[in-house]
Scaffold this motif. Structure first.
Motif, PDB file in Angstrom:
ATOM      1  N   LEU A 181     -19.576   8.987 -41.851  1.00 56.14           N
ATOM      2  CA  LEU A 181     -20.149   8.754 -40.536  1.00 56.14           C
ATOM      3  C   LEU A 181     -19.378   9.580 -39.524  1.00 56.14           C
ATOM      4  CD1 LEU A 181     -20.633   6.085 -42.311  1.00 56.14           C
ATOM      5  CD2 LEU A 181     -21.073   4.965 -40.148  1.00 56.14           C
ATOM      6  N   ARG A 182     -20.097  10.350 -38.736  1.00 57.77           N
ATOM      7  CA  ARG A 182     -19.479  11.263 -37.772  1.00 57.77           C
ATOM      8  C   ARG A 182     -19.905  10.891 -36.354  1.00 57.77           C
ATOM      9  NH1 ARG A 182     -20.677  17.116 -39.363  1.00 57.77           N
ATOM     10  NH2 ARG A 182     -19.420  16.385 -41.127  1.00 57.77           N
ATOM     11  N   TYR A 183     -18.917  10.827 -35.463  1.00 56.25           N
ATOM     12  CA  TYR A 183     -19.144  10.499 -34.045  1.00 56.25           C
ATOM     13  C   TYR A 183     -19.376  11.812 -33.296  1.00 56.25           C
ATOM     14  CZ  TYR A 183     -17.955   8.637 -29.349  1.00 56.25           C
ATOM     15  OH  TYR A 183     -17.956   8.288 -28.031  1.00 56.25           O
ATOM     16  N   VAL A 184     -20.555  11.923 -32.665  1.00 54.55           N
ATOM     17  CA  VAL A 184     -20.951  13.163 -31.994  1.00 54.55           C
ATOM     18  C   VAL A 184     -21.295  12.868 -30.540  1.00 54.55           C
ATOM     19  CG1 VAL A 184     -22.624  15.057 -31.951  1.00 54.55           C
ATOM     20  CG2 VAL A 184     -21.814  14.162 -34.141  1.00 54.55           C
ATOM     21  N   GLN A 225     -15.094   7.504 -43.583  1.00 56.21           N
ATOM     22  CA  GLN A 225     -15.535   7.478 -44.970  1.00 56.21           C
ATOM     23  C   GLN A 225     -15.660   6.019 -45.375  1.00 56.21           C
ATOM     24  OE1 GLN A 225     -16.083  10.399 -46.816  1.00 56.21           O
ATOM     25  NE2 GLN A 225     -17.057   9.085 -48.345  1.00 56.21           N
ATOM     26  N   ILE A 226     -16.876   5.577 -45.633  1.00 54.36           N
ATOM     27  CA  ILE A 226     -17.145   4.208 -46.049  1.00 54.36           C
ATOM     28  C   ILE A 226     -17.959   4.278 -47.336  1.00 54.36           C
ATOM     29  CG2 ILE A 226     -18.274   2.039 -45.463  1.00 54.36           C
ATOM     30  CD1 ILE A 226     -17.728   2.598 -42.546  1.00 54.36           C
ATOM     31  N   GLY A 227     -17.349   3.921 -48.450  1.00 51.79           N
ATOM     32  CA  GLY A 227     -18.011   4.087 -49.739  1.00 51.79           C
ATOM     33  C   GLY A 227     -18.310   5.561 -49.965  1.00 51.79           C
ATOM     34  N   ASN A 228     -19.546   5.854 -50.325  1.00 43.64           N
ATOM     35  CA  ASN A 228     -19.958   7.249 -50.537  1.00 43.64           C
ATOM     36  C   ASN A 228     -20.594   7.864 -49.289  1.00 43.64           C
ATOM     37  OD1 ASN A 228     -19.148   7.442 -53.287  1.00 43.64           O
ATOM     38  ND2 ASN A 228     -20.956   6.269 -53.894  1.00 43.64           N
ATOM     39  N   PHE A 229     -20.500   7.176 -48.176  1.00 43.54           N
ATOM     40  CA  PHE A 229     -21.091   7.665 -46.934  1.00 43.54           C
ATOM     41  C   PHE A 229     -20.015   8.198 -45.993  1.00 43.54           C
ATOM     42  CE2 PHE A 229     -24.292   4.786 -48.528  1.00 43.54           C
ATOM     43  CZ  PHE A 229     -25.493   5.392 -48.197  1.00 43.54           C
ATOM     44  N   ASP A 250     -26.427  -3.341 -37.884  1.00 45.12           N
ATOM     45  CA  ASP A 250     -26.917  -2.205 -37.086  1.00 45.12           C
ATOM     46  C   ASP A 250     -26.969  -0.931 -37.906  1.00 45.12           C
ATOM     47  OD1 ASP A 250     -27.081  -3.532 -34.405  1.00 45.12           O
ATOM     48  OD2 ASP A 250     -24.943  -3.825 -34.773  1.00 45.12           O
ATOM     49  N   VAL A 251     -25.983  -0.751 -38.796  1.00 46.72           N
ATOM     50  CA  VAL A 251     -25.927   0.435 -39.661  1.00 46.72           C
ATOM     51  C   VAL A 251     -25.848  -0.054 -41.101  1.00 46.72           C
ATOM     52  CG1 VAL A 251     -24.724   2.587 -40.176  1.00 46.72           C
ATOM     53  CG2 VAL A 251     -24.661   1.666 -37.847  1.00 46.72           C
ATOM     54  N   GLN A 252     -26.977  -0.014 -41.815  1.00 49.97           N
ATOM     55  CA  GLN A 252     -27.008  -0.487 -43.192  1.00 49.97           C
ATOM     56  C   GLN A 252     -26.733   0.671 -44.146  1.00 49.97           C
ATOM     57  OE1 GLN A 252     -30.753  -1.880 -44.752  1.00 49.97           O
ATOM     58  NE2 GLN A 252     -29.787  -3.072 -46.382  1.00 49.97           N
ATOM     59  N   LEU A 253     -25.728   0.491 -45.011  1.00 46.97           N
ATOM     60  CA  LEU A 253     -25.349   1.500 -45.993  1.00 46.97           C
ATOM     61  C   LEU A 253     -25.438   0.873 -47.376  1.00 46.97           C
ATOM     62  CD1 LEU A 253     -22.172   2.911 -44.185  1.00 46.97           C
ATOM     63  CD2 LEU A 253     -24.511   3.780 -44.045  1.00 46.97           C
ATOM     64  N   ILE A 254     -26.316   1.405 -48.213  1.00 48.65           N
ATOM     65  CA  ILE A 254     -26.538   0.846 -49.548  1.00 48.65           C
ATOM     66  C   ILE A 254     -25.598   1.516 -50.538  1.00 48.65           C
ATOM     67  CG2 ILE A 254     -28.224   0.367 -51.345  1.00 48.65           C
ATOM     68  CD1 ILE A 254     -28.759  -1.000 -48.678  1.00 48.65           C
ATOM     69  N   ASP A 255     -24.566   0.775 -50.927  1.00 44.99           N
ATOM     70  CA  ASP A 255     -23.565   1.278 -51.862  1.00 44.99           C
ATOM     71  C   ASP A 255     -22.775   0.056 -52.336  1.00 44.99           C
ATOM     72  OD1 ASP A 255     -21.283   2.312 -53.110  1.00 44.99           O
ATOM     73  OD2 ASP A 255     -21.152   4.025 -51.784  1.00 44.99           O
ATOM     74  N   PHE A 259     -23.995  10.737 -43.238  1.00 52.37           N
ATOM     75  CA  PHE A 259     -24.161  11.705 -44.327  1.00 52.37           C
ATOM     76  C   PHE A 259     -23.963  11.022 -45.672  1.00 52.37           C
ATOM     77  CE2 PHE A 259     -22.910  14.117 -40.651  1.00 52.37           C
ATOM     78  CZ  PHE A 259     -23.584  15.330 -40.745  1.00 52.37           C
ATOM     79  N   SER A 260     -24.710  11.465 -46.659  1.00 56.41           N
ATOM     80  CA  SER A 260     -24.533  11.019 -48.036  1.00 56.41           C
ATOM     81  C   SER A 260     -24.562  12.249 -48.931  1.00 56.41           C
ATOM     82  CB  SER A 260     -25.651  10.045 -48.442  1.00 56.41           C
ATOM     83  OG  SER A 260     -25.495   9.644 -49.792  1.00 56.41           O
ATOM     84  N   GLY A 261     -23.483  12.481 -49.662  1.00 55.87           N
ATOM     85  CA  GLY A 261     -23.405  13.676 -50.498  1.00 55.87           C
ATOM     86  C   GLY A 261     -23.473  14.951 -49.696  1.00 55.87           C
ATOM     87  N   GLY A 262     -22.997  14.924 -48.464  1.00 54.73           N
ATOM     88  CA  GLY A 262     -23.006  16.100 -47.609  1.00 54.73           C
ATOM     89  C   GLY A 262     -24.320  16.342 -46.893  1.00 54.73           C
ATOM     90  N   THR A 263     -25.315  15.480 -47.127  1.00 58.00           N
ATOM     91  CA  THR A 263     -26.632  15.622 -46.501  1.00 58.00           C
ATOM     92  C   THR A 263     -26.796  14.602 -45.377  1.00 58.00           C
ATOM     93  OG1 THR A 263     -27.603  16.387 -48.586  1.00 58.00           O
ATOM     94  CG2 THR A 263     -29.115  15.579 -46.895  1.00 58.00           C
ATOM     95  N   LEU A 264     -27.256  15.070 -44.229  1.00 56.25           N
ATOM     96  CA  LEU A 264     -27.506  14.177 -43.104  1.00 56.25           C
ATOM     97  C   LEU A 264     -28.712  13.298 -43.434  1.00 56.25           C
ATOM     98  CD1 LEU A 264     -26.861  13.394 -40.126  1.00 56.25           C
ATOM     99  CD2 LEU A 264     -28.506  15.160 -39.437  1.00 56.25           C
ATOM    100  N   VAL A 265     -28.491  11.962 -43.441  1.00 56.60           N
ATOM    101  CA  VAL A 265     -29.575  11.055 -43.809  1.00 56.60           C
ATOM    102  C   VAL A 265     -30.115  10.271 -42.611  1.00 56.60           C
ATOM    103  CG1 VAL A 265     -28.842  10.817 -46.198  1.00 56.60           C
ATOM    104  CG2 VAL A 265     -27.882   9.274 -44.488  1.00 56.60           C
TER     105      VAL A 265
END
Length: 207
Positions: free
Chosen positions: A95-98, A89-93, A37-42, A12-18
């Protein structure tokens, strides 16, 4: 027909699933690195910020000495069990384990479906603290996972499963079982085993 269990990471970014990523690898790297594997631009996120590692049926989150740290459910974490429903919570992202049920799968399919484990079928047990800060205390093994030690130091987990009770090494120095250092990540425990994890020494009794 049995339902297959699907494990995934929701980003999620800003509460939106990306994005949604299946947890189908033994290890996943998280960060700004485009080869990860999981690239987060921040800019607040390190190139190699954190990683997820699968041990048995559990996942563990580990911060890779990032500049700004990693939060698990709002608290700083170095290395810890990552449970379904947890939030990173990593930076502004976020990540939720489902974990969810997927399509039905026949019993003779190529991959066996993961079935829910009934708590009543797990071994019952007691933990006796022999040395360390909790010396003299006794704990009943009620939950599937019991953590020994503290993040950032020597840490191990006692995992109770239908097929037995196991000790999983999480971080720091390798634990000892009955005075012998573990040579692999996971060992099955027996009634009366004495376990040393850092400054903690415990004895486990199993029904």
């Amino acid at each position: 027909m049995a339902k297959q269990t699907i494990r995934k990471l929701e980003v999620f970014s800003g509460g939106t699933l990306v994005s949604e990523l299946p947890l189908d690898k033994a290890a996943l790297s998280i960060g700004r690195d485009p080869q990860g594997d999981v690239q987060l631009i921040d800019p607040k996120i390190s190139r190699q910020h954190a990683k997820l590692t699968q041990i048995s049926s559990n996942y563990f989150i580990e911060d890779c000495n990032s500049s700004n740290g990693t939060l698990l459910n709002g608290r700083p974490v170095h290395k810890h069990i990552f449970r379904p429903g947890d939030n990173l919570q990593i930076g502004n992202f976020e990540l939720r384990y489902v974990v969810a049920d997927g399509a039905e799968q026949s019993a003779d399919a190529g991959h066996a479906a993961v079935q829910p484990v009934e708590k009543s079928r797990r071994q019952k047990g007691m933990i006796f603290f022999l040395q360390g800060p909790e010396a003299g205390q006794v704990e009943t093994l009620k939950d599937p996972l019991f953590t020994i030690g503290r993040p950032g130091e020597s840490v191990a987990v006692i995992a109770r499963r239908t097929q037995g009770t196991y000790l999983l090494h999480i971080g720091g120095e390798m634990p000892e079982v009955n005075g012998v250092e573990m040579t692999q990540q996971t060992v099955q425990l027996q009634h009366g085993d004495v376990i040393d994890v850092g400054e903690h020494q415990i004895k486990i009794t199993l029904d």
